[in-house]
Scaffold this motif. Sequence first.
Motif, mmCIF file in Angstrom:
data_model
loop_
_atom_site.group_PDB
_atom_site.id
_atom_site.type_symbol
_atom_site.label_atom_id
_atom_site.label_comp_id
_atom_site.label_asym_id
_atom_site.label_seq_id
_atom_site.Cartn_x
_atom_site.Cartn_y
_atom_site.Cartn_z
ATOM 1 N N SER A 310 -11.353 39.147 -35.713
ATOM 2 C CA SER A 310 -11.329 40.197 -34.699
ATOM 3 C C SER A 310 -11.310 39.710 -33.259
ATOM 4 C CB SER A 310 -12.504 41.150 -34.914
ATOM 5 O OG SER A 310 -13.699 40.570 -34.490
ATOM 6 N N ARG A 312 -13.329 38.271 -31.357
ATOM 7 C CA ARG A 312 -13.845 36.963 -30.982
ATOM 8 C C ARG A 312 -12.935 35.839 -31.467
ATOM 9 N NH1 ARG A 312 -19.854 35.680 -31.334
ATOM 10 N NH2 ARG A 312 -20.050 36.559 -33.398
ATOM 11 N N PRO A 363 -20.846 32.827 -36.697
ATOM 12 C CA PRO A 363 -19.710 33.710 -36.973
ATOM 13 C C PRO A 363 -19.949 34.560 -38.222
ATOM 14 C CG PRO A 363 -18.967 31.463 -36.551
ATOM 15 C CD PRO A 363 -20.459 31.413 -36.636
ATOM 16 N N GLY A 366 -22.932 39.321 -37.445
ATOM 17 C CA GLY A 366 -23.027 40.726 -37.054
ATOM 18 C C GLY A 366 -23.283 40.951 -35.574
ATOM 19 N N THR A 483 -27.140 43.332 -48.314
ATOM 20 C CA THR A 483 -26.865 44.230 -47.181
ATOM 21 C C THR A 483 -25.387 44.282 -46.803
ATOM 22 O OG1 THR A 483 -27.416 42.432 -45.680
ATOM 23 C CG2 THR A 483 -29.146 44.037 -46.098
ATOM 24 N N ARG A 488 -16.818 43.919 -44.011
ATOM 25 C CA ARG A 488 -15.472 43.332 -44.053
ATOM 26 C C ARG A 488 -15.419 42.232 -43.021
ATOM 27 N NH1 ARG A 488 -13.837 45.143 -48.505
ATOM 28 N NH2 ARG A 488 -11.676 44.692 -47.957
ATOM 29 N N ASP A 529 -31.397 44.557 -42.377
ATOM 30 C CA ASP A 529 -30.928 45.937 -42.460
ATOM 31 C C ASP A 529 -30.364 46.340 -41.098
ATOM 32 O OD1 ASP A 529 -31.086 48.729 -43.842
ATOM 33 O OD2 ASP A 529 -31.951 48.991 -41.828
HETATM 34 N N1 LIG Z 1 -26.895 44.200 -40.880
HETATM 35 C C1 LIG Z 1 -25.698 44.412 -41.411
HETATM 36 N N2 LIG Z 1 -25.609 45.048 -42.589
HETATM 37 C C2 LIG Z 1 -24.405 45.279 -43.153
HETATM 38 N N3 LIG Z 1 -23.253 44.887 -42.622
HETATM 39 C C3 LIG Z 1 -23.277 44.245 -41.453
HETATM 40 C C4 LIG Z 1 -24.489 43.974 -40.788
HETATM 41 N N4 LIG Z 1 -24.212 43.342 -39.655
HETATM 42 C C5 LIG Z 1 -22.868 43.205 -39.595
HETATM 43 N N5 LIG Z 1 -22.299 43.760 -40.679
HETATM 44 C C6 LIG Z 1 -20.889 43.764 -41.007
HETATM 45 O O1 LIG Z 1 -20.499 42.406 -41.198
HETATM 46 C C7 LIG Z 1 -19.146 42.234 -40.770
HETATM 47 C C8 LIG Z 1 -19.122 41.129 -39.728
HETATM 48 O O2 LIG Z 1 -19.852 41.574 -38.588
HETATM 49 P P1 LIG Z 1 -19.367 41.223 -37.115
HETATM 50 O O3 LIG Z 1 -17.903 41.450 -36.995
HETATM 51 O O4 LIG Z 1 -20.219 41.955 -36.172
HETATM 52 O O5 LIG Z 1 -19.665 39.708 -37.123
HETATM 53 P P2 LIG Z 1 -19.647 38.743 -35.883
HETATM 54 O O6 LIG Z 1 -20.933 37.993 -35.938
HETATM 55 O O7 LIG Z 1 -19.343 39.464 -34.646
HETATM 56 O O8 LIG Z 1 -18.510 37.772 -36.278
HETATM 57 P P3 LIG Z 1 -17.109 37.595 -35.523
HETATM 58 O O9 LIG Z 1 -17.433 36.901 -34.272
HETATM 59 O O10 LIG Z 1 -16.348 36.793 -36.446
HETATM 60 O O11 LIG Z 1 -16.586 38.955 -35.268
HETATM 61 C C9 LIG Z 1 -18.701 43.571 -40.215
HETATM 62 O O12 LIG Z 1 -17.997 44.253 -41.245
HETATM 63 C C10 LIG Z 1 -19.995 44.303 -39.916
HETATM 64 O O13 LIG Z 1 -19.864 45.692 -40.001
#
Ligand SMILES: Nc1ncnc2c1ncn2[C@@H]1O[C@H](COP(=O)(O)OP(=O)(O)OP(=O)(O)O)[C@@H](O)[C@H]1O
Length: 559
Positions: A310, A312, A363, A366, A483, A488, A529
């Motif tokens: 995405s 990032r 990475p 979330g 969780t 995705r 959570d």
């Molecule tokens: N606590 C959580 N419980 C369930 N799903 C989660 C949780 N936190 C994040 N997710 C899901 O995990 C996936 C990855 O989250 P996110 O895109 O925010 O990761 P990121 O750390 O920003 O990584 P990147 O930099 O690659 O985007 C997303 O589908 C998001 O909805």
Amino acid sequence: MFWKVTDIEIKSPLNSPTVFVSTCFLAFSGVTDILSGVVDDVGQAVGRNIDGAQLLYELLSAPWLRSLLKVPIQQSCTHVDSLCSCQALLSTHDSVAQSDYEPVLPPLPDDLPDDEEAMRIVCLVKNNQPLGATIRRNEETGEIYIARVIHGGLADRSGLLHSGDLLVEVNGNPVGGLEPEEVIQILTNSHGTILFKVIPNPGQASSNQNPVYMKAMVDYCPLQDASIPCPDAGMAFSRGDLLEVVDQSDAHWWQARKLPCAASCAGLIPSASMLKSKQKEQWWRQPLQRFAHDLINSISWFLSAGFRRSFRLWRRTSYRKRRQSCTTCSPNSNALNTPYEEVALYQRPPQENHRLIILVGAPGVGVNELRKRLIKLNPSTFQSPVPHTTRPIRPGEQSGTEYHFVTKELFEYMVCNHRFVEYGESKGQLYGTSTDAIDEVLRRGRMCIIDIEPHGIQFLRTKKLKPFVIFVKAPSPERLRQTRRDARIITNFTINRAFTDDFVELEEASQLMEAKYRQFFDSVLVNDDLQDACIQLCSIIQQAQNEPQWIPVSWGRTE
Ligand SMILES: Nc1ncnc2c1ncn2[C@@H]1O[C@H](COP(=O)(O)OP(=O)(O)OP(=O)(O)O)[C@@H](O)[C@H]1O
């Protein structure tokens, strides 16, 4: 329960030396014994061949006893557990003197000399606490000195032993010429009351320094440090620990407590200059380099596995390039230069801009999800800076809303002028977050939330932004599995693929990131959570903005 008898100055009839019988921390039940011991000791000092009654008479009329009454009782008792115990003990002594032995004592002389060479007899009751003092030997004279008194330890609380005091005897054993280990052996073999004869250091430094607060930027383990004078007195710490430095009088070894403070007794830590010289010896640098190496490998694994996704994604493509070309902005280099960072409590005045909130995390943990949810929850309070891009504007987009759409030339000009917190390339187009965009959010009175790579934190650690860094930590692989069932991930190769068996690697990457950068984290949030994590995030941010927090002192200084 312990008692303290305050200093008793005994001035021998033979003019010198003056003897201080300083007993402290006497067990309640043993008061009588100790007092008899004191009288015995004095008896030895004036000669054994004197008739007992005569001796008592002489003792009670002697100047040293008068000076006993001159002792500032309140002040002497401030170190002890019980003030009344001290006064009670003195009044017991007084009543014995007053009622049983005549005559009544004459008034105190005001002109007692205080510049004579003095010997102090210090009586400590050994319990399961360490003495809290270290010794050293003068190699030329063979004399044994108190090297340091550990802040808050038994010796310190007695107020009677100080660094630089010459140790003459321990329990009647002369220690001059002995090796420090032999003295320690005498101490180890002693039980109950231990009697020290010391010649006080006339120029002893006051140990009442104001504490200084430091954040550790490196790890330290006294058991792995061959140069520490007393490993048992050493205090281990890790990067990010908050230290209350209570004594900096020694150029090489400071005394500190870890906050929040559980231990009353301080521990020895290397001074900043000592740690820096260790750095030169590469004594502690190697494990750090190994860490860095592991982290790079771990992140590279994510990169090659295409785990990142995405928005990032553009950061990932530039990450390795920047690591190779720009080592000076790495937090490691700063940590190596500054093993401790002096900090002070800071509370943001209401009229000042909000502190910048930085989210970092491995990475996929979330970070992006939490940031988006926070802004959705309260868009009038939380906002992210609008990024710059060189990609063409699409129908329906507006410059300054989704992105600041700029030419490649302007983008590169901004890069050269250090206007980007971070930038990178994705699919041939440049993307970046500028400091101007952050300022813009803050100027509008909003709370600016950004998520960046941890090595970018250093660039933002400025007095103006006063960033508050929240590390978003992965829960256990088991909890991730539970969780993230519907989660995705978007990668270079696969759009929107489900998490499969990436959880162990995600947790490992999270641990490595925390181990390497935790000195920059103000708070750690476990993203278990999602709803709970969001609530916690809101509360952490509110505290960061409205409650006192530790910041580098340089951020608080007015120029
Ligand atoms: N606590 C959580 N419980 C369930 N799903 C989660 C949780 N936190 C994040 N997710 C899901 O995990 C996936 C990855 O989250 P996110 O895109 O925010 O990761 P990121 O750390 O920003 O990584 P990147 O930099 O690659 O985007 C997303 O589908 C998001 O909805």
